[in-house]
Every structure is written in structure tokens, then in C-alpha cells.
Design an enzyme around this catalytic site. Sequence first.
Site, PDB file in Angstrom:
ATOM      1  N   ILE A 289       0.851  -1.184   0.000  1.00 48.88           N
ATOM      2  CA  ILE A 289       0.000   0.000   0.000  1.00 48.88           C
ATOM      3  C   ILE A 289       0.887   1.235   0.000  1.00 48.88           C
ATOM      4  CG2 ILE A 289      -1.900   1.211   1.129  1.00 48.88           C
ATOM      5  CD1 ILE A 289      -2.522  -1.385   2.637  1.00 48.88           C
TER       6      ILE A 289
ATOM      7  N   ILE B  31      -6.605   7.895   4.553  1.00 48.65           N
ATOM      8  CA  ILE B  31      -7.127   6.639   4.014  1.00 48.65           C
ATOM      9  C   ILE B  31      -6.038   5.579   3.958  1.00 48.65           C
ATOM     10  CG2 ILE B  31      -8.157   5.532   2.000  1.00 48.65           C
ATOM     11  CD1 ILE B  31      -9.544   8.168   1.373  1.00 48.65           C
TER      12      ILE B  31
ATOM     13  N   TYR C 188      -5.898  18.447 -10.106  1.00 46.79           N
ATOM     14  CA  TYR C 188      -6.217  17.218  -9.381  1.00 46.79           C
ATOM     15  C   TYR C 188      -7.183  16.343 -10.176  1.00 46.79           C
ATOM     16  CZ  TYR C 188      -7.895  14.191  -5.613  1.00 46.79           C
ATOM     17  OH  TYR C 188      -8.237  13.106  -4.849  1.00 46.79           O
TER      18      TYR C 188
ATOM     19  N   SER D 155     -10.906   9.050  -6.772  1.00 44.77           N
ATOM     20  CA  SER D 155     -11.648  10.111  -6.107  1.00 44.77           C
ATOM     21  C   SER D 155     -12.932  10.341  -6.878  1.00 44.77           C
ATOM     22  CB  SER D 155     -10.814  11.404  -6.111  1.00 44.77           C
ATOM     23  OG  SER D 155     -11.584  12.519  -5.714  1.00 44.77           O
TER      24      SER D 155
END
Length: 314
Positions: free
Chosen positions: A42, A49, A187, A174
Site C-alpha cells: 500500500i 485513508i 487534481y 476520487s
Amino acid sequence: MAGPSPRRALPVPRGPAPEGVPPARQRLQEEKTMTTPRTVLITGTSSGIGLATAVAAATAGWHVIATLRDTSRADALRAAADAAGVLERVQVARLDVTDTASIAEAVSGVIAEHGRLDAVINNAGVGQLGTVEQIGVAPFRSVMEVNFFGVVELTLAALPHLRAVGGRVVTVSSLGGVVGQPFNEAYCAAKFAVEGFLESLAPVAATTGVRVSVVEPGPVASEFVASLGPSVPGLVENAGPYEAAFKAYSRTTEGLFDQAQSSADAAAAVVGVLTAEQPAFRVQTSGAARELAGIKLADVDGSAVQAFTSPWLL
């Protein structure tokens, strides 16, 4: 669906070894998997998160390689893992997603130590506020390096090893990867690129037994918000003709983050994708995120999204 017990024997396909792995070493790796848990790498686990996902994955029985660009920032992660009783399943390692050599070293280190890599969760990311006339082009390039090219490079490095075990790629995207949001051009552009890359890769990877999914959180209460580039006062000073719109946007988003989802809730959705037998390609982490994603994905001419986001600027 709960993850595997750390002592559960796991089937390993006996196909060809990943490139560069000798057959003898592959056999040794397959033997090791009979007594070791599945391993997930990860990125971006210092907070938010990523941290919550590392702890949740370890709680689900996975051995977690929790990576950070700066491992001195791992204290909060270790404390959370210890509090959850899973510290022994969380291994901290350095990985800078903008550095090809760092990615290669991290992945090869997992294989050398554990003999297998079952999943990658692309979580590392940075934010950037401001419209292009406020911030210029350079921030677009830096955000793309982390949020897009970092995902591409780590996925590329991991795929041969994931293919060997029928693994999966889970990427924290997202809602901004589906819905273009005012003053978030850099973004959203990077997250749109991530989703285009992975939506295209998913059916190709599936032919070799690798599942690919994206997870789309909406507003999440985490330290990520603090990484959104220049301060709001600085952006207001440099807003020019967009000053009134930017002030209105700031008021709107403050209200959204007052109702933000917790990092733990978002992480639960990520681990749900990691452990599901048949994970969906696209998963939202809340009802509100699903509703807005649904508006966009049915919005053929773009008018519905424009009608939704334009009032943020009034």
C-alpha cells in the site's frame, strides 16, 4: 467478506514465472505461500485513508507492506496498528512513487522477503487547488507525476508478480476522477487520467487473472485536505477575475468537509474491494459519492454536472 486467516493455505497457479524469476526460485516461493498470509503493498500510509487501509487490511488477515516516502513519518501508523492488535502484520517500507528506482526496490524487496505479492493498493496522492490562471502549468506536471504516473509505474512493476498469483490492483481514485470540480483542474485531470488508464487496463489484465478496481471517495476528513497546494488566502489574492467565484467555492467546500466521511469508513470500502471474490471495477465509498457519480455517468451532454457544480461558485 473477511480476508484469509494468516495460517490458511493459499492456492498458487503454477504458470510461468514472472520475468527474471528463475524456476527454482518460483518453486521456493510457491512452497512458502503454503504457510504465509497474502501480501499487499500500500502506498501513502502515513495518514488518512492509506493509514486506515493498512490497519484494516492487516485486521482482515493480510500481511501489509505499508509504504511511505519518508519512513520517519510512520509513528502514527505503528501506533494505530498496535492499538488494533495487528502491529506484527504491518511492515513499514520506503517507496517514493515519483522515483522508478524506489518503486523497483520496494517491489523486489517484497518478493525477496515474502515470495509473493498478491495485491497493490495505489493510495499515495497530492491535491492542488486553483484554476490554471492562478497556479500556472508547473503544478499540473507535479500533480500528474504523483497521482497518475506514480500509479502507472507501480502497477507496471507489480503486474508480473500479481499475474503469478491471480492478484489484484486497487487504486484509490476520487469522486474528482469522475466529476470535474471547480478550482480542482490539476487534481481532477490527474484522477481522470488514472481512471482512463485503469478502465482500459482492467479487461486486458483480467485475461491473465489480475483484477483491477478503482475506489472513489467523496469528501474525507483527513490530513490530505492540508496538502491542497497554496493557502486559500494566497489564492484569493491571486484570483483576479475569479475572486468572487473562488470565495464562494471555499465557502461551499467548507460545508462539504463539515459532513465528510471518516478515513476509516473510506478504508473499509477499499478493503472490501481487496477481499471481495468478484470486485466491481468502480466502487464509491458513500451514498453521496454514488449519487453524484451516477449523475455524471448518465450525463451524456455534460449539462447535469454543470448544473450541479456551477452553484458552488455563486
